[in-house]
Design a protein around this motif. Structure first.
Motif, PDB file in Angstrom:
ATOM      1  N   PHE A 287       0.621  -1.243  -0.112  1.00  0.00           N
ATOM      2  CA  PHE A 287       0.070  -0.062   0.040  1.00  0.00           C
ATOM      3  C   PHE A 287       0.782   1.292  -0.086  1.00  0.00           C
ATOM      4  CE2 PHE A 287      -2.289   3.498   2.157  1.00  0.00           C
ATOM      5  CZ  PHE A 287      -3.238   3.759   1.318  1.00  0.00           C
ATOM      6  N   ALA A 288       1.868   1.204   0.677  1.00  0.00           N
ATOM      7  CA  ALA A 288       2.886   2.457   0.576  1.00  0.00           C
ATOM      8  C   ALA A 288       3.319   2.772  -0.553  1.00  0.00           C
ATOM      9  CB  ALA A 288       4.011   1.941   1.856  1.00  0.00           C
ATOM     10  N   VAL A 289       3.747   1.902  -1.244  1.00  0.00           N
ATOM     11  CA  VAL A 289       4.282   2.226  -2.621  1.00  0.00           C
ATOM     12  C   VAL A 289       3.069   2.653  -3.704  1.00  0.00           C
ATOM     13  CG1 VAL A 289       4.985   1.045  -4.766  1.00  0.00           C
ATOM     14  CG2 VAL A 289       6.004   0.264  -2.713  1.00  0.00           C
ATOM     15  N   TYR A 290       1.990   1.802  -3.451  1.00  0.00           N
ATOM     16  CA  TYR A 290       0.853   2.214  -4.380  1.00  0.00           C
ATOM     17  C   TYR A 290       0.467   3.806  -4.058  1.00  0.00           C
ATOM     18  CZ  TYR A 290      -4.354   3.099  -5.048  1.00  0.00           C
ATOM     19  OH  TYR A 290      -5.360   3.556  -5.435  1.00  0.00           O
ATOM     20  N   ALA A 291       0.443   4.303  -2.880  1.00  0.00           N
ATOM     21  CA  ALA A 291       0.071   5.342  -2.297  1.00  0.00           C
ATOM     22  C   ALA A 291       0.947   6.344  -2.649  1.00  0.00           C
ATOM     23  CB  ALA A 291      -0.189   5.646  -0.756  1.00  0.00           C
TER      24      ALA A 291
ATOM     25  N   ALA B 286      -8.536  15.855 -15.093  1.00  0.00           N
ATOM     26  CA  ALA B 286      -9.178  14.612 -14.962  1.00  0.00           C
ATOM     27  C   ALA B 286      -8.407  13.487 -14.665  1.00  0.00           C
ATOM     28  CB  ALA B 286     -10.224  14.579 -16.057  1.00  0.00           C
ATOM     29  N   GLY B 287      -7.172  13.258 -15.232  1.00  0.00           N
ATOM     30  CA  GLY B 287      -6.327  12.210 -14.840  1.00  0.00           C
ATOM     31  C   GLY B 287      -5.867  12.016 -13.219  1.00  0.00           C
ATOM     32  N   ALA B 288      -5.408  13.418 -13.003  1.00  0.00           N
ATOM     33  CA  ALA B 288      -4.736  13.576 -11.612  1.00  0.00           C
ATOM     34  C   ALA B 288      -6.150  13.236 -10.560  1.00  0.00           C
ATOM     35  CB  ALA B 288      -4.501  14.928 -11.475  1.00  0.00           C
ATOM     36  N   LEU B 289      -7.293  13.862 -10.742  1.00  0.00           N
ATOM     37  CA  LEU B 289      -8.324  13.642  -9.887  1.00  0.00           C
ATOM     38  C   LEU B 289      -8.909  12.127  -9.826  1.00  0.00           C
ATOM     39  CD1 LEU B 289     -10.420  16.819 -10.358  1.00  0.00           C
ATOM     40  CD2 LEU B 289      -8.788  16.203  -8.528  1.00  0.00           C
ATOM     41  N   GLY B 290      -8.621  11.674 -11.085  1.00  0.00           N
ATOM     42  CA  GLY B 290      -9.268  10.072 -11.128  1.00  0.00           C
ATOM     43  C   GLY B 290      -8.175   9.395 -10.382  1.00  0.00           C
ATOM     44  N   LEU B 291      -6.506   9.505 -10.563  1.00  0.00           N
ATOM     45  CA  LEU B 291      -6.030   8.746  -9.761  1.00  0.00           C
ATOM     46  C   LEU B 291      -6.190   8.847  -8.245  1.00  0.00           C
ATOM     47  CD1 LEU B 291      -2.433   9.521 -11.587  1.00  0.00           C
ATOM     48  CD2 LEU B 291      -3.700   7.352 -11.539  1.00  0.00           C
ATOM     49  N   LEU B 292      -6.356  10.016  -7.742  1.00  0.00           N
ATOM     50  CA  LEU B 292      -6.893  10.254  -6.232  1.00  0.00           C
ATOM     51  C   LEU B 292      -8.231   9.566  -6.113  1.00  0.00           C
ATOM     52  CD1 LEU B 292      -5.969  13.768  -5.773  1.00  0.00           C
ATOM     53  CD2 LEU B 292      -4.547  11.704  -4.866  1.00  0.00           C
ATOM     54  N   GLY B 293      -9.279   9.708  -7.023  1.00  0.00           N
ATOM     55  CA  GLY B 293     -10.484   9.119  -6.883  1.00  0.00           C
ATOM     56  C   GLY B 293     -10.221   7.374  -6.651  1.00  0.00           C
ATOM     57  N   GLY B 294      -9.207   6.797  -7.264  1.00  0.00           N
ATOM     58  CA  GLY B 294      -8.873   5.389  -7.225  1.00  0.00           C
ATOM     59  C   GLY B 294      -8.711   4.988  -5.735  1.00  0.00           C
TER      60      GLY B 294
ATOM     61  N   ALA C  77       3.946   3.796 -14.355  1.00  0.00           N
ATOM     62  CA  ALA C  77       4.047   3.460 -12.893  1.00  0.00           C
ATOM     63  C   ALA C  77       2.808   3.408 -12.195  1.00  0.00           C
ATOM     64  CB  ALA C  77       5.190   4.183 -12.168  1.00  0.00           C
ATOM     65  N   ALA C  78       2.001   4.509 -12.354  1.00  0.00           N
ATOM     66  CA  ALA C  78       0.772   4.624 -11.744  1.00  0.00           C
ATOM     67  C   ALA C  78      -0.282   3.376 -12.097  1.00  0.00           C
ATOM     68  CB  ALA C  78       0.081   5.748 -11.910  1.00  0.00           C
ATOM     69  N   LEU C  79      -0.068   3.073 -13.420  1.00  0.00           N
ATOM     70  CA  LEU C  79      -0.981   1.949 -14.045  1.00  0.00           C
ATOM     71  C   LEU C  79      -0.415   0.748 -13.320  1.00  0.00           C
ATOM     72  CD1 LEU C  79      -3.213   0.957 -15.790  1.00  0.00           C
ATOM     73  CD2 LEU C  79      -1.456   0.959 -17.641  1.00  0.00           C
TER      74      LEU C  79
ATOM     75  N   ALA D 101      -1.198  -4.016  -9.906  1.00  0.00           N
ATOM     76  CA  ALA D 101      -0.609  -5.073  -8.627  1.00  0.00           C
ATOM     77  C   ALA D 101      -1.105  -4.771  -7.351  1.00  0.00           C
ATOM     78  CB  ALA D 101       0.916  -4.394  -8.521  1.00  0.00           C
ATOM     79  N   TYR D 102      -1.750  -3.556  -7.040  1.00  0.00           N
ATOM     80  CA  TYR D 102      -2.639  -3.527  -5.507  1.00  0.00           C
ATOM     81  C   TYR D 102      -3.721  -4.183  -5.606  1.00  0.00           C
ATOM     82  CZ  TYR D 102      -3.807  -1.769  -1.218  1.00  0.00           C
ATOM     83  OH  TYR D 102      -4.297  -1.529   0.083  1.00  0.00           O
ATOM     84  N   TYR D 103      -4.443  -3.823  -6.571  1.00  0.00           N
ATOM     85  CA  TYR D 103      -5.934  -4.320  -6.707  1.00  0.00           C
ATOM     86  C   TYR D 103      -6.258  -5.450  -7.433  1.00  0.00           C
ATOM     87  CZ  TYR D 103      -7.109   0.180  -4.409  1.00  0.00           C
ATOM     88  OH  TYR D 103      -7.260   1.228  -3.575  1.00  0.00           O
ATOM     89  N   TRP D 104      -5.578  -5.788  -8.540  1.00  0.00           N
ATOM     90  CA  TRP D 104      -5.923  -6.938  -9.383  1.00  0.00           C
ATOM     91  C   TRP D 104      -4.543  -8.067  -9.396  1.00  0.00           C
ATOM     92  CZ3 TRP D 104      -7.623  -1.897 -10.484  1.00  0.00           C
ATOM     93  CH2 TRP D 104      -8.914  -1.859 -10.214  1.00  0.00           C
TER      94      TRP D 104
END
Length: 117
Positions: free
Chosen positions: A2-6, A53-61, A106-108, A113-116
């Motif tokens: 989670f630390a890496v993902y966040a 929208a991409g930046a907000l979508g990443l946070l919405g993730g 990296a974000a993808l 990796a974290y969720y799927w």
């Protein structure tokens, strides 16, 4: 994990959010980039909105995992389009592009990796 993902997600959100601000406040740099790529300046607010929208979508993730994954995927596609725009005019100055693209990949990657996995 989670630390890496966040960390990656927050870094990417800050990066693309700041780029969106540069586009949306009317800074000269994005206009010069579009001129160099022979694209219309009317695209500046559209591209800035896409980055925001991409930046907000990443946070919405963090709340809706699929949203973060789709935002990261869309950012990867955005920067593939940017690469094509560079190559179309023969520009080989791709250092900035590479950093933005690597961050989107990296974000993808961390989303997948974290969720799927």
């Amino acid at each position: 994990m989670f630390a890496v993902y966040a960390t990656v997600t927050i870094f990417a959100s800050l990066l693309y959010g700041s780029a969106a601000v540069v586009y949306l406040i009317g800074h000269e740099f994005p206009k010069a980039q579009l001129d160099m790529k022979r694209l219309p300046r009317s695209w500046v607010p559209v591209l800035g909105t896409m980055l925001a929208a991409g930046a907000l979508g990443l946070l919405g993730g963090f709340a809706v995992p699929m949203l973060g994954m789709l935002a990261a995927l869309c950012l990867v596609l955005y920067f593939v389009g940017a690469l094509l725009a560079h190559l179309r005019v023969g520009s080989r100055k791709l250092a900035n592009w590479a950093g933005f693209f690597a961050t989107a990949v990296a974000a993808l990657g961390v989303n997948l990796a974290y969720y799927w996995t």
